[in-house]
Design a protein around this motif. Structure first.
Motif: not given
Length: 393
Positions: A353-359, A150-152
């Motif tokens: 919140h930390r700025g991760c791109d994808y999960v 998933f693209d945040l």
């Protein structure tokens, strides 16, 4: 060769110094040595001797021009009542010790393994699994599960990870942790990697027909040996040529440890992989031993934060600091960062919140069969379109 012979001679000297005067030390070929120790000893004594041998072998070797560092693994086979009482020949006794040293190498090297009934059962079981797995590759018993990524930022699914599964007749689904390590110890892992690439490209070619799915990438895990000497480039070319898949939608994932085994060769091959439009990711980022210098030079596109760090995010402990550091490193190098193993909404929000791109993780979607993941992705695309239409109106 001269330096190698000198090192082997020194190994023999050190082994002789580590045992008792009436024990026997011999070299049986290549870099393999045998120690025959006589008299009553306990298992602790044998393991202690093995550790002394390892410690002695790991001391630096050098001459006027060179310095060498080696590691050693030790396998122990004990016959307290003698070989005759055990009903085996000297050669069979050596084979038992050889099986134990093979197990030591499998478990990480530089360790001592003792041959016993449990080890023998494990060897027999692994051999049986390997034989069945060879048939599985040829009999279409392998299946592909796909887990969405998933693209945040865009709030949509952007990719899927291809996960190989084995549906073994008469047994059921075999856990990957049971058969993948066995495959990695043989050329089977190349066959499986080749199969994953072909299946992934077939899915990509199929999805190209659906506007809602044509943007998706598929990432497959590749063994380090497949990258370095297993014909990965030829396998990628063959899969793309046979299916007509867009190489820009294909990705390969490797771990830090796999890359570090032969960093120069890995770098050269990965450059050619990326020249084809295929993207490259480092899996389990943070658990290996790559340095900043290597990461900066490696031709990679993404870093995947290992699930072990994500799992502890809600605790606010050291793993939170590690995740922050990994994100800083990844973004500082201009790489996309993916958080793996997201199981809760709290972990998802923390990464956002930390700025991760994808999960990716079971909180978003479990690994699913092709038909189920395709339905999930189409439903999500439809819901997203309806949401946009509602916002516009």
């Amino acid at each position: 060769h001269v330096s190698g012979d000198a090192v082997l001679t020194e190994v023999g000297r050190r082994l002789s110094a580590a045992v008792r005067p009436n024990d026997f030390v011999g070299r049986i070929g290549g870099d393999e040595f045998i120690v025959v120790t006589f008299g009553p000893t306990t298992e602790d004594d044998r393991v202690s001797l093995g550790r002394r041998i390892i410690e002695s072998s790991e001391l630096p070797y050098g001459d006027a021009d060179n310095l060498f560092a080696l590691s050693a693994s030790v396998g122990v086979a004990a016959f307290d009542d003698g070989l005759d009482a055990a009903g085996i020949t000297p050669l069979e006794a050596i084979r038992c010790a050889d099986s134990a040293v093979y197990a030591a190498k499998q478990r990480g090297r530089a360790r001592v393994e003792v041959y016993d009934a449990e080890l023998q059962q494990r060897i027999v079981r692994d051999a049986e699994v390997e034989m069945s797995l060879r048939q599985a590759v040829r009999n279409d018993e392998l299946v592909l599960d796909l887990q969405p990524v998933f693209d945040l930022n865009q709030q949509r699914f952007i990719a899927v990870e291809a996960l190989v599964r084995w549906d073994r007749p008469g047994v059921g689904r075999v856990p990957p942790g049971l058969f993948i390590p066995i495959a990695e110890r043989s050329s089977l892992i190349h066959e499986i990697g080749r199969w994953v690439l072909m299946q992934s490209c077939e899915v990509l070619a199929h999805w190209a027909q659906f506007p809602a799915l044509s943007h998706l990438r598929i990432a497959g895990n590749i063994a380090g040996s497949h990258l370095v000497d297993g014909g990965l480039l030829d396998d990628i070319d063959a899969a793309i040529a046979q299916t007509g898949a867009d190489p820009r939608r294909l990705a390969v994932e490797l771990t830090e440890t796999q890359l570090m085994h032969d960093i120069d060769r890995a770098t050269a091959v990965l450059r050619q992989v990326r020249e084809r439009g295929v993207t490259v990711a480092i899996d389990d980022f943070g658990t290996g031993y790559s340095s900043m210098a290597y990461l900066r030079e490696l031709p990679i596109d993404a870093l995947k934060i290992d699930r072990s760090f994500v799992a502890s995010l809600s605790d606010g402990g050291i793993d939170s600091t590690v995740v922050d550091a990994l994100l800083t490193i990844g973004h500082g190098l201009g790489r996309t960062v993916i958080g793996e193993g997201v199981e809760t909404q709290e972990q998802l929000e923390s990464l956002r919140h930390r700025g991760c791109d994808y999960v990716q993780g079971i909180h978003l979607a479990r690994p699913l069969s092709l038909s189920h993941v395709q339905a999930l992705l189409l439903d999500h695309a439809r819901d997203q379109m309806l949401s946009l239409d509602g916002s516009a109106s």
